[in-house]
Design an enzyme around this catalytic site. Structure first.
Site, PDB file in Angstrom:
ATOM      1  N   SER A   1       1.102   3.373   2.549  1.00 59.05           N
ATOM      2  CA  SER A   1       0.723   4.003   4.023  1.00 59.05           C
ATOM      3  C   SER A   1       2.074   4.586   4.618  1.00 59.05           C
ATOM      4  O   SER A   1       2.369   5.056   5.500  1.00 59.05           O
ATOM      5  CB  SER A   1       0.573   3.297   4.879  1.00 59.05           C
ATOM      6  OG  SER A   1       1.480   2.253   5.111  1.00 59.05           O
TER       7      SER A   1
ATOM      8  N   LYS B   1       5.439   0.076   9.696  1.00 55.63           N
ATOM      9  CA  LYS B   1       4.880   1.970   9.972  1.00 55.63           C
ATOM     10  C   LYS B   1       6.736   2.217  10.645  1.00 55.63           C
ATOM     11  O   LYS B   1       7.559   0.929  11.344  1.00 55.63           O
ATOM     12  CB  LYS B   1       3.531   1.145  11.062  1.00 55.63           C
ATOM     13  CG  LYS B   1       2.451   1.398  10.650  1.00 55.63           C
ATOM     14  CD  LYS B   1       1.613   1.837   9.536  1.00 55.63           C
ATOM     15  CE  LYS B   1       0.456   1.394   9.336  1.00 55.63           C
ATOM     16  NZ  LYS B   1      -0.096   1.971   7.872  1.00 55.63           N
TER      17      LYS B   1
ATOM     18  N   SER C   1       0.732  -1.729   0.118  1.00 55.27           N
ATOM     19  CA  SER C   1      -0.138   0.044   0.349  1.00 55.27           C
ATOM     20  C   SER C   1       0.938   1.068   0.285  1.00 55.27           C
ATOM     21  O   SER C   1       1.567   1.597  -0.261  1.00 55.27           O
ATOM     22  CB  SER C   1      -1.089   0.344   1.170  1.00 55.27           C
ATOM     23  OG  SER C   1      -0.035   0.359   2.739  1.00 55.27           O
TER      24      SER C   1
ATOM     25  N   SER D   1      -2.512   6.676   6.330  1.00 58.49           N
ATOM     26  CA  SER D   1      -2.533   5.967   6.878  1.00 58.49           C
ATOM     27  C   SER D   1      -3.055   4.954   7.774  1.00 58.49           C
ATOM     28  O   SER D   1      -3.517   6.094   9.324  1.00 58.49           O
ATOM     29  CB  SER D   1      -0.823   5.687   7.561  1.00 58.49           C
ATOM     30  OG  SER D   1      -0.459   4.675   8.337  1.00 58.49           O
TER      31      SER D   1
END
Length: 265
Positions: free
Chosen positions: A77, A132, A75, A221
């Site tokens: 994010s 992350k 993705s 996100s």
């Protein structure tokens, strides 16, 4: 890819068990039987395949579980740091050695530092791997006020870079504002979307044994701002290198050779 990990462990254990069983018992039994009837002792196909594949599977399992594991970014994010289609390597021993599948820690070596990009299994989706950046450590007070990150009462400094131009599956982020976020101990770039209203004001106190993580693409996100703190036991490793970028699961799209070998800040 939890299913791949389960399959790899299962195949390694199975082929290893067949090889060991044959070495301890079956090979001698075949040899004795062949001597009695004066024929050549032949290994069953399953034994032959197990002896051939077990060493390879064992090496792959050890490297993947305790040294480095590949992951693919699915993705946007973590843009602009990581793009959809990036294949990355994750250091599996920086934070300690863990058992495959269960992720149970065997040896404690270190702990995540502020700014580390980590791969983990989120509490709400324990069968998935997410990625992350760590912005809050145990004991930290994290505030996020209208896209301004504040760590332990000190606003993080931002330096403007310009207007971002996305490519491929990240083209949707064209026009976003690109900034350098001077996170204590680790500078990196983030994206903000001008037409999206700020997050508002929220404050979090990070408990012991947990971390606060956020995506670098702040308005795209799903992270600790929405689902809470990341338990230390869910962390799989630290992302450190991009080794390939291509679109499509089987790299059926374009390759971006410029990203090969890029270190992850």
């Amino acid at each position: 890819m939890r299913w791949f990990e389960i399959a790899l462990v299962s195949l390694t254990l199975f082929t290893g068990a067949v090889w060991l069983l044959d070495k301890l018992f079956l090979a001698r039994r075949r040899a004795a039987h062949a001597d009695r009837i004066d024929v050549e002792a032949k290994e069953p196909a399953i034994v032959d395949y197990s002896k051939a594949f077990f060493p390879v599977l064992a090496v792959v399992l050890i490297l993947r579980s305790f040294v480095a594991e590949p992951f693919r970014i699915p993705s946007n994010s973590m843009m602009p740091t990581l793009l959809t289609g990036d294949f990355i390597l994750v250091n599996k021993f920086t934070y300690g050695l863990r058992l495959p599948i269960t992720n149970r820690k065997l040896v404690d070596i270190g702990a995540p530092e502020r700014g580390d990009v980590v791969v983990f299994r989120p509490p709400q989706h324990p069968d998935q791997d997410w990625i992350k950046r760590v912005v809050g450590l145990p004991g930290d007070r994290i505030e996020f006020v209208d896209n301004q990150l504040i760590v332990n009462g000190k606003p993080v400094e931002y330096l403007p870079v310009g207007t971002y131009t996305g490519v491929g599956k990240g083209a949707e982020m064209t026009g976003a504002t690109e900034l350098v976020e001077k996170l204590p101990g680790r500078e990196h770039r983030v994206l903000e979307t001008p037409d999206i209203v700020g997050f508002g004001q929220s404050v979090w106190e990070v408990p012991a044994g947990h971390y606060f993580v956020m995506g670098d693409n702040r308005d795209r996100s799903d992270d600790s701002r929405f689902w809470g703190f990341l338990p230390e036991k869910n962390i799989r490793g630290r992302a450190f290198l991009i080794w390939l970028n291509c679109e499509g699961w089987f790299c059926s799209g374009a390759f971006d050779t410029s990203r090969i070998g890029t270190r992850i800040p």
